[in-house]
Structures are given as structure tokens and as C-alpha cells.
Design a protein around this motif. Sequence first.
Motif, PDB file in Angstrom:
ATOM      1  N   GLY A 239       0.799  -1.224   0.000  1.00  0.00           N
ATOM      2  CA  GLY A 239       0.000   0.000   0.000  1.00  0.00           C
ATOM      3  C   GLY A 239       0.828   1.267   0.000  1.00  0.00           C
ATOM      4  N   ALA A 242       1.049   4.036  -2.854  1.00  0.00           N
ATOM      5  CA  ALA A 242       0.105   5.148  -3.012  1.00  0.00           C
ATOM      6  C   ALA A 242       0.366   6.292  -2.037  1.00  0.00           C
ATOM      7  N   HIS A 265      -1.650   3.015   4.386  1.00  0.00           N
ATOM      8  CA  HIS A 265      -1.090   2.013   3.465  1.00  0.00           C
ATOM      9  C   HIS A 265      -1.646   0.622   3.750  1.00  0.00           C
ATOM     10  N   ILE A 268      -5.036   0.580   1.935  1.00  0.00           N
ATOM     11  CA  ILE A 268      -4.796   0.619   0.488  1.00  0.00           C
ATOM     12  C   ILE A 268      -4.328  -0.749  -0.008  1.00  0.00           C
ATOM     13  N   LEU A 272      -6.288  -3.153  -2.678  1.00  0.00           N
ATOM     14  CA  LEU A 272      -5.664  -3.546  -3.940  1.00  0.00           C
ATOM     15  C   LEU A 272      -5.784  -5.047  -4.205  1.00  0.00           C
TER      16      LEU A 272
END
Length: 379
Positions: A239, A242, A265, A268, A272
Motif C-alpha cells: 500500500g 500510493a 497504506h 490501500i 488492492l
Amino acid sequence: MAKEWINLVKKELTPEDLLRIIFDYTAKIASERKLNAVLVHMADMGREMILSDRCTVWLIDEPNHQLYTTVAHGVDEIRIPFGTGLVGSAVLSGEPIIIEDAYNDPRHNDENDRKTGYHTKSIITVPFRNNDGEIIGAYQAINKLTAVGYFTARDLELLSLAASYAGKSLESVMLHQEIIDTQREIISTMGEVGEIRSKETGNHVKRVAEYSYVLAIGLGLSASQAELLRTASPMHDIGKVAIPDAVLNKPGKLTEEEYDIIKSHTKIGHQLLRGSKRELLRTASIVAEQHHEKWDGNGYPAGRKGEDIHIFGRITAVADVFDALSAERVYKAAWPIEKIENLFREERGRHFDPAVVDVFFEQLPKLLDIRQRLTDEAE
């Protein structure tokens, strides 16, 4: 593997015995996804079908221009140059070979006999093909155990039948293994990308993967679950791709807002990966989301507590922190092992699962060996 065989004269199989062997092993091969296990079943099936003392399954290593076997009754892995020996001749010609007395045939390589003291007499070698008709390996059986003492046309028929089925099944397993290996390579590479952005090294994710495997085995997880974690754990910080560089690599203290961005993170990474149907990526999504949760509930992103945190997250948390503390970085020195040990004792039952910490101390020599083997200086 099938029962150990002894060098006694055996009676020819009845049709009922032969059918039992065929149905037994084809069922085993059809349900197996691990390459080495399929090769073992193939070797055992060939040996039992034609009553040989030993049976070897040879595969082609095209990049190295070799033939090799990892499954050969009575010996360890063998590698020979492509095209050499009886098996090489059979693979090159695409035709089976039956030899009554190996030492009367110039193609026989007696090196392994000299090494082991074994005496090869009769040999039968049958190439096997994939679904496209390409030769991908060969069966080789040694020393017929019936009164006749050598392999016959009937044995050739039976071993060819086994080769026809097993070769096509083997291709399916090899393709499956290739997909798994590709997934692992992609996951490892993506994990390294995430770490490089945060000024970490590729060896960080490799070490975390190996630490996680050792801890999982120490906790009593199955070998397959431990291997799954080892493969997925390099994605724990994916993560971070990003997170803006200005925040991710800020040299000074983070503001509360910046720290919240860093903590994101975990969510994220989970987002994903969570939609995948692949077990490997679903596991990676769990690790990515939960490796910063704490046993006492004071972690993030969800404040999970105790066993509400997935065991993979609890293991990766210990592996990740151990590596972060013990590795030297441009912004900090490596902690001495005594200081790291003290931290884990203090955080046992607070940050970390007590059971995982206990295994950490039990397995610490192995972890230190991994750290030495995968030191950043070697990159």
C-alpha cells in the motif's frame, strides 16, 4: 511412497491386480497438484505395474541442456547431459528401448552403479509426451523381478500405457506450478517496489518472508500454510505505493495528519488485493491490512485485538518489526540483539501475540542465520 521393495522373485500380476494398481495411482495423480508428489506416484506406478526393482522418472531441463530426475528409487537427484545414456537415446529418438543386459550395450552409463554398488541388468525406457505430442521426459525401469529376469513386450505395453496417462497429467501439474511460480515472482517484485519507495531494500521483504515461514512452522502451522505465508508476506507494505514521497520519506517527525496518511497504506494494500479469487493474493491482502494491528487492540487500521487478528498478521508483525530493528538504515543504526530481545519481552501480550513471541525466542538462532544470509551488504 509405496512400500519398500526387496530383491525377491515375484509372480506376474493378475489382471485384477493390474487394474487395482492402475485405478489406485491414476486417482492419486489426478488429485495431486504438487509436482514432486506426482513424480513419486508416477515412479511407484511404473515400478508396480511391470514389477521392476527401481523406476525413475526423467524430465528435460532445456535451459541447461540436461536430463534430470528428482525421483529415482534408491538414489538422489541425477543429472546427465541431454542425449547421453539409454534415456537420452530414447528421448532423442522418441522410441522406447528394452535391454536384457545393460553391460552389453554401449549406451549404458555405469557411473551410478560404480558409485552405489548397485548392479543394473535389464532396463526398459519409455518416453512420455504432453498433450501436443512433444516429448517432455521418460520412464526408466531397472531390473525385472520375475523369474524371466528381463523386460518383455508386455512390460513395454504396460509402461507405455502408464507413460501416456502420466505424461499428460504431468504437463497439467507443471503448468499449474508455472502459474504459481509466476504469481510468487510478481508478488515478490511488487513487494520490493513498495519497499524501495520507502528507502528500504529488496532484501527486507525477502527476510520478512523467511522469518514468517520459520515462525509459522514453529507455531505448528502446516507446511502448506507456512509456505503460503512466506509467499504472501512480501506484499505487507504494498500500500505504500500510493503514499506521497513527501510523506513517506520525510526526514523529520510526522504531523498527526501525515501519520494518518502513512497508516492508510494498510487499507490501500488490502483494497488492492482483496478482490482476487487467488488464495495467494487474498492471503496477501490479509497480511497487508493486519500486520500493524496489536494484540492489545491499540494497533491500526481497525484496532483488532487478540485472536481477532489473523494469525498471518500476528506472525508478520513480529517478522517485520524484528527486521526493521535489526537492519541498519541511513537514518538509524541496527539495534543490538540484546535490545531487540528486551523489546519483544516487554511487548509480549501488548504489541505481539505471546505465542508468536515465544516461538520467536525458540527460533532466534534460525532467524539470525537468515539475517546473515540475506544481509543488505550482499545486494
